[in-house]
Design a protein around this motif. Structure first.
Motif, PDB file in Angstrom:
ATOM      1  N   ALA A   1      -0.528 -71.000  20.267  1.00  0.00           N
ATOM      2  CA  ALA A   1       0.535 -70.708  19.320  1.00  0.00           C
ATOM      3  C   ALA A   1       0.823 -71.733  18.412  1.00  0.00           C
ATOM      4  O   ALA A   1       0.381 -72.805  18.606  1.00  0.00           O
ATOM      5  N   ALA A   2       1.210 -71.367  17.020  1.00  0.00           N
ATOM      6  CA  ALA A   2       1.442 -72.463  16.001  1.00  0.00           C
ATOM      7  C   ALA A   2       2.839 -72.944  16.619  1.00  0.00           C
ATOM      8  O   ALA A   2       3.694 -72.587  16.117  1.00  0.00           O
ATOM      9  N   SER A   3       2.714 -73.943  17.293  1.00  0.00           N
ATOM     10  CA  SER A   3       3.926 -74.708  17.803  1.00  0.00           C
ATOM     11  C   SER A   3       4.221 -76.164  17.235  1.00  0.00           C
ATOM     12  O   SER A   3       3.219 -76.764  16.570  1.00  0.00           O
ATOM     13  N   PRO A   4       5.559 -76.555  17.274  1.00  0.00           N
ATOM     14  CA  PRO A   4       5.729 -77.795  16.876  1.00  0.00           C
ATOM     15  C   PRO A   4       4.769 -78.863  17.338  1.00  0.00           C
ATOM     16  O   PRO A   4       4.366 -78.754  18.603  1.00  0.00           O
TER      17      PRO A   4
ATOM     18  N   ALA B   1      -4.602 -81.449  25.066  1.00  0.00           N
ATOM     19  CA  ALA B   1      -3.463 -80.888  25.741  1.00  0.00           C
ATOM     20  C   ALA B   1      -3.814 -79.330  26.052  1.00  0.00           C
ATOM     21  O   ALA B   1      -3.782 -78.826  26.970  1.00  0.00           O
ATOM     22  N   LEU B   2      -4.311 -78.683  24.945  1.00  0.00           N
ATOM     23  CA  LEU B   2      -4.946 -77.208  25.095  1.00  0.00           C
ATOM     24  C   LEU B   2      -6.069 -77.068  26.268  1.00  0.00           C
ATOM     25  O   LEU B   2      -6.140 -76.199  27.008  1.00  0.00           O
ATOM     26  N   LEU B   3      -6.816 -78.034  26.114  1.00  0.00           N
ATOM     27  CA  LEU B   3      -8.176 -78.175  26.670  1.00  0.00           C
ATOM     28  C   LEU B   3      -7.595 -78.148  28.316  1.00  0.00           C
ATOM     29  O   LEU B   3      -8.162 -77.572  29.155  1.00  0.00           O
TER      30      LEU B   3
ATOM     31  N   LEU C   1      -9.339 -70.146  20.733  1.00  0.00           N
ATOM     32  CA  LEU C   1      -8.787 -71.331  20.126  1.00  0.00           C
ATOM     33  C   LEU C   1      -8.896 -71.338  18.471  1.00  0.00           C
ATOM     34  O   LEU C   1      -9.894 -71.435  17.961  1.00  0.00           O
ATOM     35  N   GLU C   2      -7.677 -71.221  18.136  1.00  0.00           N
ATOM     36  CA  GLU C   2      -7.669 -71.193  16.476  1.00  0.00           C
ATOM     37  C   GLU C   2      -7.440 -72.819  15.915  1.00  0.00           C
ATOM     38  O   GLU C   2      -6.203 -73.237  16.220  1.00  0.00           O
TER      39      GLU C   2
ATOM     40  N   SER D   1       3.946 -79.640  21.601  1.00  0.00           N
ATOM     41  CA  SER D   1       4.148 -78.683  22.387  1.00  0.00           C
ATOM     42  C   SER D   1       3.019 -77.628  22.505  1.00  0.00           C
ATOM     43  O   SER D   1       3.238 -76.429  22.129  1.00  0.00           O
ATOM     44  N   ALA D   2       1.830 -78.233  22.303  1.00  0.00           N
ATOM     45  CA  ALA D   2       0.879 -77.223  22.270  1.00  0.00           C
ATOM     46  C   ALA D   2       0.575 -76.489  23.471  1.00  0.00           C
ATOM     47  O   ALA D   2       0.688 -76.862  24.416  1.00  0.00           O
ATOM     48  N   SER D   3       0.528 -74.986  23.246  1.00  0.00           N
ATOM     49  CA  SER D   3       0.392 -74.341  24.466  1.00  0.00           C
ATOM     50  C   SER D   3      -0.157 -72.928  24.157  1.00  0.00           C
ATOM     51  O   SER D   3      -0.490 -72.678  23.034  1.00  0.00           O
TER      52      SER D   3
END
Length: 519
Positions: free
Chosen positions: A183-186, A282-284, A269-270, A189-191
Motif C-alpha cells: 500500500a502507498a503508506s506514510p 521491511a516489505l521483504l 511489489l509496486e 509503515s510499509a506493509s
C-alpha cells in the motif's frame, strides 16, 4: 452359565474396588497392568497428543501432520475405510452458504477406530483416541501408533520423516493462497494488503512452446524440491526469473501459472509506492516463505544510473524515456520514483540487495520475478545469475501455440477450417507476428463461429505478412543505398560481404512474393 456368573462377580468386585481404593493406588495398578501388557505384546506403541504439556496449551505439530497424512493418504484411498467423521465448518469469513457448500467436507478418523498403513515392508496401525475429562466437557484427543517391537527403533525415524514430508506437501496443496500488494503508506509503515488469489491460469492453459514449457516446469519442480541441495551448497533457497517480451505475450499469465504450479502466495511489489531502502527491506521481511515476489514492468518503475554496460545509443534512449516519464528528472537518476510522483531514496544498490544481498536470505523457498517489455533498458547488474537466474523470452505466437489457442477457444477444426489453419501457420512461418493476446482476442469474439474465427485469423496473419515484406524491402533498399544515413552505423553490412547478404535477402523476398502471387 457358571462362567458368566463368575465374570459378573469379577466385574462387581472391580467396581467396588474402584470406589473404595484411593485414586493414586488405582493409577499405580493401571500402570502396572499396562507395563505387563507392554512386556508381553510383540508391538511398540507411541502416543501423539493434540497438545503438549499438562496445561494443554501449545499445539503439537506432529498431531497436525498425522491428521493430514491420514486424511489424504490413507482414509480416502483405503479400499475398506474405517468409520469416518465428516464435517463442514461454517466459514469464519462470513461467506455465503453456497460458497461453503462448494468446499469439500473434512474427513477424519472417528474416535477409538484404527487404520492400517505400510512402510518399507512393515505394518503400522494408527488409532484415534478421544477421552472426555472427568467433571468436564473437554476432550483430550490423541493418536497412537503401533509398530512391530523388533523393528520399531529402526523404522520410526524414517517413517516420521516420510509422514512429515507427505503432510507438508498436502498442506501446501490445500491451503488458501493470497495475492498481496504494498500500500502507498506514510514513511515508516510499509506493509502489505491482500485478497484471495484465484487466477485460473495454469501451464495446461498456457499457449507456450512445448520445449519451453517443459524446461520451465522441470526448473520450478527442481527448485521446490531442492531444500537439501540449497542447504548443502550454502545458497539461499531462492530463484530469479526474468520474463521479457512485447505487450500481450503472456508474461502475467505465466506468473499466475507459476504460482498455481508451486502453490505459492504472490507478492506484487509496486516500486513507485516505496520511498526508501529501509521500506524495501521491511516489505521483504514481511513476505512469507513459499512466496512469489513480482515486480512487473521494471523498466518503467526504475530510474537508474545503470548505464555502465550499455551503448551510447541505449543510454540516450533511456534518458529520453526517463524524461518522458518525469519532466522534473534531476541529474542524479540512481533512484526509483517514489509515491505521489516524488523522487524517493530507493537506490539501485537497495534493489540489488533486495534480490541478492544479505536481506534476501531472510526467508526460504522464494521466487523473484521481473517482467519487462524492453530488456535492453535494464542495468546488467540486475540480470546476472544469482539475481535473475532464468531469462524467458515470450515473443509472438508460434504455429504450435496458435493451433493450441484455436483448439482451446473454438474446439477442433476440420475440412475447410483445417486448410485455413494450415494457411495461418504458413503465414507465421513467412514472418507474420501476432501476440497470444491478439490471437486470443480474434478467437474470443468469434468463439461461437469456428469457421469465422479461423478465417479472420488467417486473413489478419496474411495482412501482416505483406506488411513485414514491405518493411524488409525498405530496410534492404536503404542498406544498399550509398546515401543511407544508417549505413555508417551498421558494421555488419560494411563492404562486399554485407552487400552479398543483402542481395541474397532481396532474391529470397522476390521468390516468396512471386510464389504467393502465383507467378
Amino acid at each position: 452359565m457358571e462362567f458368566l456368573s463368575q465374570m459378573w462377580s469379577l466385574l462387581g468386585l472391580l467396581t467396588i474396588l474402584q470406589n473404595v481404593l484411593p485414586t493414586q493406588l488405582l493409577s499405580l495398578l493401571h500402570s502396572l497392568w499396562q507395563s505387563l501388557q507392554d512386556s508381553l505384546t510383540p508391538y511398540s506403541y507411541f502416543d501423539v497428543p493434540e497438545f503438549l504439556g499438562s496445561a494443554a496449551v501449545e499445539p503439537n505439530a506432529l498431531y497436525r501432520h498425522v491428521q493430514l497424512y491420514l486424511h489424504r493418504s490413507l482414509l480416502l484411498s483405503s479400499p475398506s475405510p474405517p468409520r469416518l467423521t465428516l464435517s463442514l465448518p461454517r466459514s469464519v469469513t462470513g461467506s455465503s452458504v453456497g460458497a461453503s457448500a462448494a468446499a469439500p467436507p473434512s474427513v477424519s478418523l472417528s474416535p477409538n477406530h484404527s487404520v492400517p498403513d505400510a512402510f518399507n515392508g512393515h505394518r503400522a496401525v494408527w488409532t484415534h483416541h478421544a477421552d472426555t475429562l472427568q467433571d468436564s466437557l473437554e476432550e483430550r484427543r490423541s493418536f497412537s501408533l503401533r509398530l512391530p517391537k523388533r523393528h520399531a527403533a529402526a523404522v520410526l525415524p524414517a517413517y516420521l520423516a516420510h509422514l512429515a514430508a507427505a503432510a507438508d506437501n498436502l498442506e501446501r496443496s490445500s491451503r488458501a493462497r493470497r495475492l498481496h500488494t504494498n500500500a502507498a503508506s506514510p514513511r515508516g509503515s510499509a506493509s502489505w494488503s491482500s485478497v484471495p488469489f484465484c487466477h485460473p491460469s495454469t501451464f495446461d492453459t498456457l499457449a507456450l512452446d512445448p520445449d519451453l514449457k517443459a524446461r520451465l516446469l522441470a526448473d520450478l519442480t527442481s527448485f521446490a524440491e531442492g531444500r537439501e541441495f540449497y542447504r548443502r551448497t550454502g545458497r539461499p533457497w531462492k530463484r530469479g526469473y526474468l520474463l521479457h517480451g512485447p505487450p500481450g505475450s503472456g508474461k502475467s499469465s505465466l506468473i499466475a501459472a507459476m504460482a498455481n504450479h508451486l502453490r505459492y502466495d504472490v507478492f506484487d511489489l509496486e516500486l513507485t509506492r516505496v520511498t526508501t531502502n529501509a521500506d524495501l527491506r521491511a516489505l521483504l521481511i514481511q513476505t512469507t516463505n513459499r512466496s512469489l515476489i513480482v515486480i512487473e514492468d521494471i523498466d518503467c518503475s526504475l530510474h537508474l544510473t545503470g548505464d555502465r554496460g550499455l551503448s551510447s545509443n541505449m543510454r540516450r534512449h533511456n534518458k529520453r524515456r526517463r524524461a518522458a516519464d518525469d519532466s522534473s528528472d534531476s541529474d542524479d537518476d540512481d533512484v526509483i520514483g517514489g509515491a505521489d510522483g516524488h523522487r524517493g531514496k530507493v537506490t539501485l544498490s537497495g534493489l540489488l540487495n533486495f534480490t541478492d544481498g544479505l536481506w534476501s536470505c531472510c526467508g526460504e523457498e522464494r521466487v523473484i520475478v521481473f517482467t519487462t517489455n524492453h530488456v535492453d533498458g535494464i542495468d546488467p547488474a540486475l540480470l546476472r545469475p544469482g539475481r535473475m537466474d532464468v531469462h524467458v523470452r515470450l515473443g509472438p505466437c508460434g504455429a504450435h501455440a496458435m493451433r493450441e489457442l484455436v483448439e482451446r477457444y473454438v474446439g477442433a477444426v476440420s475440412g475447410q477450417d483445417e486448410m485455413m489453419l494450415d494457411a495461418a501457420e504458413g503465414c507465421i512461418r513467412d514472418g507474420a507476428e501476432m501476440t497470444p493476446a491478439e490471437v486470443g482476442e480474434v478467437l474470443l469474439r468469434n468463439r461461437d463461429e469456428p469457421e469465422t474465427a479461423v478465417t479472420e485469423l488467417a486473413s489478419e496473419l496474411k495482412a501482416r505478412v505483406s506488411a513485414a515484406d514491405e518493411l524488409q524491402w525498405e530496410d534492404s533498399a536503404a542498406e544498399l543505398s550509398d546515401e543511407s544515413p544508417r549505413k555508417k552505423g551498421r558494421k555488419g553490412f560494411a563492404g562486399w560481404e554485407g552487400k552479398v547478404r543483402i542481395l541474397g535477402r532481396l532474391r529470397s523476398l522476390t521468390k516468396s512474393e512471386s510464389g504467393r502471387r502465383g507467378v
